[in-house]
Scaffold this motif. Structure first.
Motif, PDB file in Angstrom:
ATOM      1  N   ILE A   4       0.857  -1.192   0.000  1.00  0.00           N
ATOM      2  CA  ILE A   4       0.000   0.000   0.000  1.00  0.00           C
ATOM      3  C   ILE A   4       0.889   1.237   0.000  1.00  0.00           C
ATOM      4  CG2 ILE A   4      -1.703   1.324   1.328  1.00  0.00           C
ATOM      5  CD1 ILE A   4      -2.776  -1.367   2.360  1.00  0.00           C
ATOM      6  N   GLY A  51     -11.465   3.435   2.198  1.00  0.00           N
ATOM      7  CA  GLY A  51     -12.476   3.972   1.291  1.00  0.00           C
ATOM      8  C   GLY A  51     -13.705   4.504   1.996  1.00  0.00           C
ATOM      9  N   ILE A  62      -2.584   0.446  -4.397  1.00  0.00           N
ATOM     10  CA  ILE A  62      -2.539  -0.886  -3.809  1.00  0.00           C
ATOM     11  C   ILE A  62      -1.909  -1.807  -4.832  1.00  0.00           C
ATOM     12  CG2 ILE A  62      -3.867  -2.796  -2.844  1.00  0.00           C
ATOM     13  CD1 ILE A  62      -6.008  -0.786  -2.006  1.00  0.00           C
ATOM     14  N   ARG A  67      -5.976   3.282  -6.648  1.00  0.00           N
ATOM     15  CA  ARG A  67      -7.314   2.931  -6.159  1.00  0.00           C
ATOM     16  C   ARG A  67      -7.985   4.120  -5.470  1.00  0.00           C
ATOM     17  NH1 ARG A  67      -8.194  -2.554  -5.775  1.00  0.00           N
ATOM     18  NH2 ARG A  67      -6.918  -3.634  -7.315  1.00  0.00           N
ATOM     19  N   THR A  68      -7.474   5.322  -5.728  1.00  0.00           N
ATOM     20  CA  THR A  68      -7.957   6.508  -5.023  1.00  0.00           C
ATOM     21  C   THR A  68      -9.460   6.698  -5.162  1.00  0.00           C
ATOM     22  OG1 THR A  68      -5.825   7.523  -5.575  1.00  0.00           O
ATOM     23  CG2 THR A  68      -7.521   8.970  -4.658  1.00  0.00           C
ATOM     24  N   ASP A  70     -11.661   4.329  -6.141  1.00  0.00           N
ATOM     25  CA  ASP A  70     -12.436   3.090  -6.012  1.00  0.00           C
ATOM     26  C   ASP A  70     -13.263   3.091  -4.726  1.00  0.00           C
ATOM     27  OD1 ASP A  70     -11.333   2.230  -8.327  1.00  0.00           O
ATOM     28  OD2 ASP A  70     -10.112   0.628  -7.451  1.00  0.00           O
ATOM     29  N   PRO A  72     -15.057   1.175  -1.411  1.00  0.00           N
ATOM     30  CA  PRO A  72     -14.478   0.164  -0.517  1.00  0.00           C
ATOM     31  C   PRO A  72     -14.528  -1.248  -1.071  1.00  0.00           C
ATOM     32  CG  PRO A  72     -15.820   1.704   0.741  1.00  0.00           C
ATOM     33  CD  PRO A  72     -16.018   2.056  -0.696  1.00  0.00           C
ATOM     34  N   LYS A  74     -14.188  -2.364  -3.949  1.00  0.00           N
ATOM     35  CA  LYS A  74     -13.260  -2.624  -5.046  1.00  0.00           C
ATOM     36  C   LYS A  74     -11.795  -2.626  -4.597  1.00  0.00           C
ATOM     37  CE  LYS A  74     -16.452  -2.544  -8.364  1.00  0.00           C
ATOM     38  NZ  LYS A  74     -16.773  -3.729  -9.171  1.00  0.00           N
ATOM     39  N   ARG A  75     -11.543  -2.338  -3.348  1.00  0.00           N
ATOM     40  CA  ARG A  75     -10.153  -2.192  -2.904  1.00  0.00           C
ATOM     41  C   ARG A  75      -9.541  -3.484  -2.382  1.00  0.00           C
ATOM     42  NH1 ARG A  75      -9.578   3.950  -0.389  1.00  0.00           N
ATOM     43  NH2 ARG A  75     -10.812   4.959  -2.023  1.00  0.00           N
TER      44      ARG A  75
END
Length: 338
Positions: A4, A51, A62, A67-68, A70, A72, A74-75
């Protein structure tokens, strides 16, 4: 994979900035603990990673993917909260498998993953019980098991042990440490309890008003704090901080130093006139193996000394305090380590 990366991450609530440009790299499989006083932004930062809070500026990566934006779901992350949030009408088995069931996973897959999580967390005898028939520690293990079955990229823990009593906290700390070793997954853990931070973390991130004060292993932070904030926050009891140049402080000159720090366990009791300062034993705190001496050092203030539990020293004694030169830590007028 669970690497991360936070890149210049900021969080604004209107015109108030609470996270002020965080850069942080968390390695795959690493156990990182966010610690700091109330209001420092540690839970907000965790929720931004998960998220649950929008990132105002900056980027979250990630495994190298941005993933900014995305949601929750989808993370590939999972969160364990302070409250267990279990369904009271469902069994432990159904609570743990509920997210897979709602996602339409096959029954055999759900059963296999729930059984695996129950085995890891020693919950097999309780699978058919409902939450009200469990202790607080068992309920928290169920909440963690609910996360395990989702097979996440990383676990995010938001003060998960805060609702437990002291004995259960110790037990659950041990369980979480074992879980990390067994699963080998990235874990990010928020706490205000520095004992949890020191015992669980591969690295600790100390936050101060929305910025990182220092990142390092527990030993690095304890032995070589980067500034006064970390020096006084990490360690219980905290490091003694004294003004360099004060009357009564016998100390060799140290260029650029305004303050000197010394841990309670690194101070030794001698005769009056010996060592770096003199004082009167004001209060004694007996803890069995150890006794803490609270020493009135006059204009220097109070100094805490850790000594043996069976010490012959008594309240009212005049003593000298000796500290090895290599154990002293110096800080400049700006608060940074010299």
């Amino acid at each position: 994979m669970g690497a991360i990366s936070l890149q210049s991450v900021e969080k604004w609530f209107g015109e108030v900035q609470v996270i002020k440009g965080i850069d942080l790299e968390i390695g795959d499989g690493e156990f990182v603990v966010f610690v700091g006083p109330s209001g420092c932004g540690k839970s907000t930062l965790l929720r931004m990673i998960g998220g649950l809070e929008e990132i105002s500026r900056g980027a979250l990566l990630i495994d190298g993917d941005d993933r900014t934006a995305d949601p929750p779901s989808k993370r590939g992350l999972t969160m364990v909260f302070q409250s267990y949030a279990l369904y009271p009408h469902m069994s432990v088995r159904d609570n743990m498998g509920f997210s897979l069931k709602t996602a339409g996973a096959p029954k055999a897959e759900i059963e296999a993953k729930v059984n695996h999580a129950a085995e890891v967390l020693k919950l097999e005898p309780y699978l058919d019980r409902r939450p009200k028939a469990l202790s607080g520690g068992q309920r928290q293990r169920v909440a963690i098991g609910r996360s395990i079955v989702r097979d996440p990229t990383a676990f995010l823990f938001d003060e998960p042990l805060s609702n437990l009593d002291a004995a259960l906290r110790v037990e659950m700390r041990y369980e979480i440490a074992k879980l990390h070793k067994a699963l080998g997954r990235t874990m990010i853990y928020v706490t205000h309890d520095q004992v949890e931070a020191m015992t669980l973390a591969d690295r600790i991130v100390v936050l101060e008003f929305g910025v990182i004060a220092q990142v390092g292993t527990p030993r690095e932070l304890y032995e070589n704090p980067a500034n006064l904030f970390v020096a006084e926050f990490i360690g219980s009891p905290k490091m003694n901080i004294l003004d360099v140049g004060s009357a009564g402080l016998r100390l060799a000159p140290h260029p650029g130093a305004a303050k000197v720090g010394i841990r309670p366990e690194h101070m030794h009791v001698g005769a009056q006139g010996e060592g770096m300062l003199d004082g009167t034993v004001d209060v004694m705190e007996y803890l069995g193996a150890d006794t803490y001496l609270i020493v009135d050092a006059g204009s220097l203030g109070q100094v805490t000394v850790r000594t043996d539990g069976d010490t012959a020293i008594r309240e009212g004694d005049r003593i000298g305090l000796i500290a090895p030169e290599e154990r002293l830590r110096f800080f400049g007028a700006n608060g940074k380590a010299v």
